[in-house]
Write a protein that holds these residues in place. Structure first.
Motif: not given
Length: 126
Positions: A95-102, A112-116
């Motif tokens: 799975y790839c994921a994107l984190s908007t956590v600074i 810590s990743y909010n989109y998958w």
């Protein structure tokens, strides 16, 4: 909203290679850290690799270090995972994921990743 579409999985023999891709849309891709995770049957989702916005800052799980390489192309809004010297134990859904956590570091925790992405199956035969 962010949409992530991961692809590139398949069946490969041990020692072979695959390249996974994750195309992002819907938000400023270049501003956020990206990660690859995997989950094998009966196991928890685990961190594989991550990359910061600058692309020069990467992080790998010990189990894939020196075999896998993560990269990103801001012009294409895409992150890649080049997987070499594959082993049967690499078999999993990736799975790839994107984190908007600074954060100052690349977060290894899935929380810590909010989109998958939906995941892509990688099967390595012995």
């Amino acid at each position: 909203q962010v949409q992530l579409v991961d692809s590139g999985g398949g069946l490969v023999q041990a020692g072979g290679s695959l390249r996974l891709s994750c195309a992002a849309s819907g938000r400023t891709f270049s501003s956020y850290a990206m990660g690859w995770f995997r989950q094998a049957p009966g196991k928890e989702r685990e961190f594989v690799a991550g990359i910061r916005e600058s692309a020069s800052n990467t992080r790998y799980a010990d189990s894939v270090k020196d075999r896998f390489a993560i990269s990103r192309d801001h012009a294409k809004n895409t992150v890649y995972l080049q997987m070499n010297s594959l082993k049967p134990e690499d078999t999993a859904v990736y799975y790839c994921a994107l984190s908007t956590v600074i954060m100052a570091i690349i977060p290894p925790s899935p929380t810590s990743y909010n989109y998958w992405g939906r995941g892509t199956q990688v099967t390595v035969s012995s």
